[in-house]
Design a protein around this motif. Structure first.
Motif, PDB file in Angstrom:
ATOM      1  N   ALA A 192      -1.641   5.613   2.775  1.00  0.00           N
ATOM      2  CA  ALA A 192      -0.410   5.691   1.998  1.00  0.00           C
ATOM      3  C   ALA A 192       0.338   6.914   2.508  1.00  0.00           C
ATOM      4  O   ALA A 192      -0.225   8.016   2.554  1.00  0.00           O
ATOM      5  CB  ALA A 192      -0.718   5.816   0.512  1.00  0.00           C
ATOM      6  N   ASP A 193       1.571   6.725   2.937  1.00  0.00           N
ATOM      7  CA  ASP A 193       2.324   7.841   3.516  1.00  0.00           C
ATOM      8  C   ASP A 193       2.477   9.001   2.529  1.00  0.00           C
ATOM      9  O   ASP A 193       2.356  10.157   2.909  1.00  0.00           O
ATOM     10  CB  ASP A 193       3.706   7.373   3.978  1.00  0.00           C
ATOM     11  CG  ASP A 193       3.626   6.434   5.164  1.00  0.00           C
ATOM     12  OD1 ASP A 193       2.676   6.550   5.968  1.00  0.00           O
ATOM     13  OD2 ASP A 193       4.508   5.567   5.293  1.00  0.00           O
ATOM     14  N   ASP A 220       5.857   4.554   0.751  1.00  0.00           N
ATOM     15  CA  ASP A 220       5.575   4.257   2.151  1.00  0.00           C
ATOM     16  C   ASP A 220       6.879   4.358   2.932  1.00  0.00           C
ATOM     17  O   ASP A 220       7.916   3.866   2.480  1.00  0.00           O
ATOM     18  CB  ASP A 220       4.981   2.850   2.282  1.00  0.00           C
ATOM     19  CG  ASP A 220       4.121   2.703   3.513  1.00  0.00           C
ATOM     20  OD1 ASP A 220       3.264   3.575   3.750  1.00  0.00           O
ATOM     21  OD2 ASP A 220       4.297   1.718   4.242  1.00  0.00           O
ATOM     22  N   LYS A 227       9.211   3.412   6.080  1.00  0.00           N
ATOM     23  CA  LYS A 227       9.385   2.339   7.060  1.00  0.00           C
ATOM     24  C   LYS A 227      10.688   2.566   7.816  1.00  0.00           C
ATOM     25  O   LYS A 227      11.752   2.704   7.217  1.00  0.00           O
ATOM     26  CB  LYS A 227       9.451   0.963   6.383  1.00  0.00           C
ATOM     27  CG  LYS A 227       8.196   0.556   5.639  1.00  0.00           C
ATOM     28  CD  LYS A 227       7.043   0.334   6.575  1.00  0.00           C
ATOM     29  CE  LYS A 227       5.811  -0.156   5.819  1.00  0.00           C
ATOM     30  NZ  LYS A 227       4.597  -0.006   6.581  1.00  0.00           N
ATOM     31  N   TYR A 277       7.061  -6.109   2.812  1.00  0.00           N
ATOM     32  CA  TYR A 277       5.983  -5.133   2.714  1.00  0.00           C
ATOM     33  C   TYR A 277       5.337  -5.109   1.332  1.00  0.00           C
ATOM     34  O   TYR A 277       4.459  -4.288   1.053  1.00  0.00           O
ATOM     35  CB  TYR A 277       6.490  -3.734   3.082  1.00  0.00           C
ATOM     36  CG  TYR A 277       6.822  -3.626   4.542  1.00  0.00           C
ATOM     37  CD1 TYR A 277       5.815  -3.452   5.485  1.00  0.00           C
ATOM     38  CD2 TYR A 277       8.130  -3.734   4.991  1.00  0.00           C
ATOM     39  CE1 TYR A 277       6.107  -3.374   6.832  1.00  0.00           C
ATOM     40  CE2 TYR A 277       8.434  -3.659   6.342  1.00  0.00           C
ATOM     41  CZ  TYR A 277       7.422  -3.478   7.252  1.00  0.00           C
ATOM     42  OH  TYR A 277       7.704  -3.407   8.593  1.00  0.00           O
ATOM     43  N   LEU A 333       1.801  -2.973  -0.025  1.00  0.00           N
ATOM     44  CA  LEU A 333       1.787  -1.993  -1.101  1.00  0.00           C
ATOM     45  C   LEU A 333       0.987  -2.481  -2.303  1.00  0.00           C
ATOM     46  O   LEU A 333       0.368  -1.677  -3.004  1.00  0.00           O
ATOM     47  CB  LEU A 333       3.209  -1.611  -1.499  1.00  0.00           C
ATOM     48  CG  LEU A 333       3.939  -0.745  -0.460  1.00  0.00           C
ATOM     49  CD1 LEU A 333       5.269  -0.261  -0.994  1.00  0.00           C
ATOM     50  CD2 LEU A 333       3.109   0.431  -0.021  1.00  0.00           C
ATOM     51  N   TYR A 354      -2.461  -1.531  -1.542  1.00  0.00           N
ATOM     52  CA  TYR A 354      -2.612  -0.090  -1.745  1.00  0.00           C
ATOM     53  C   TYR A 354      -2.748   0.236  -3.241  1.00  0.00           C
ATOM     54  O   TYR A 354      -3.510   1.120  -3.620  1.00  0.00           O
ATOM     55  CB  TYR A 354      -1.421   0.667  -1.163  1.00  0.00           C
ATOM     56  CG  TYR A 354      -1.389   0.773   0.342  1.00  0.00           C
ATOM     57  CD1 TYR A 354      -2.328   0.158   1.156  1.00  0.00           C
ATOM     58  CD2 TYR A 354      -0.391   1.511   0.961  1.00  0.00           C
ATOM     59  CE1 TYR A 354      -2.282   0.273   2.539  1.00  0.00           C
ATOM     60  CE2 TYR A 354      -0.341   1.644   2.339  1.00  0.00           C
ATOM     61  CZ  TYR A 354      -1.287   1.018   3.121  1.00  0.00           C
ATOM     62  OH  TYR A 354      -1.233   1.145   4.484  1.00  0.00           O
ATOM     63  N   ARG A 406       5.698   1.617  -6.862  1.00  0.00           N
ATOM     64  CA  ARG A 406       5.511   1.545  -5.415  1.00  0.00           C
ATOM     65  C   ARG A 406       6.888   1.452  -4.776  1.00  0.00           C
ATOM     66  O   ARG A 406       7.714   0.622  -5.155  1.00  0.00           O
ATOM     67  CB  ARG A 406       4.599   0.401  -5.017  1.00  0.00           C
ATOM     68  CG  ARG A 406       4.972  -0.916  -5.632  1.00  0.00           C
ATOM     69  CD  ARG A 406       3.881  -1.932  -5.401  1.00  0.00           C
ATOM     70  NE  ARG A 406       4.128  -3.075  -6.262  1.00  0.00           N
ATOM     71  CZ  ARG A 406       3.839  -4.315  -5.955  1.00  0.00           C
ATOM     72  NH1 ARG A 406       3.291  -4.591  -4.797  1.00  0.00           N
ATOM     73  NH2 ARG A 406       4.091  -5.280  -6.775  1.00  0.00           N
TER      74      ARG A 406
END
Length: 95
Positions: A27-28, A41, A43, A59, A63, A66, A81
Motif C-alpha cells: 500500500a503506497d 494508492d 497511480k 483498480y 484496493l 488491500y 480507499r
C-alpha cells in the motif's frame, strides 16, 4: 481529512489464499487514525482527467484486496480507499 493521522509509507501486505497462492503488494500510503485506517494508492495514469478517472475504477479490486488483508492483519476497520492521480492533480475515493 485526517489531521493527526500517522503516515505509513510502502506498507507491505501479504496473505496466503485458500488455493495456496499468495497475494502480496505494498500500500503506497496508509493513514492510521483513531477510528481506523485509510488506504491511498498512487497511480500515474496518462490521458485527460476524464480518461484517467475511467481507468481509475479498474483498480477497485486491487484496493479491495488491500482492505481485506489490512483489516485481517490489524483488526482495524478501513475507513476509505483512495487513488491519488498526481498527473491530474486529484484524489478519487473508490467505493
Amino acid at each position: 481529512h485526517w489531521p493527526g493521522a500517522t503516515w505509513r509509507r510502502e506498507w507491505p501486505l501479504r496473505r496466503r489464499l485458500q488455493d495456496g497462492s499468495e497475494l502480496h503488494g505494498f500500500a503506497d500510503l496508509v493513514l492510521e487514525t483513531r477510528e481506523g485506517l485509510v488506504l491511498i494508492d498512487h497511480k500515474c495514469i496518462g490521458g485527460t482527467p476524464t480518461e484517467a478517472l475511467a481507468t481509475a475504477a479498474s483498480y477497485g479490486a486491487q484496493l479491495a484486496a488491500y482492505v481485506e488483508v489490512s483489516e485481517r492483519a490489524t483488526g482495524r476497520d478501513v475507513l476509505g480507499r483512495w487513488l491519488h492521480l498526481p498527473l491530474q492533480g486529484v484524489c478519487v475515493e473508490l467505493r
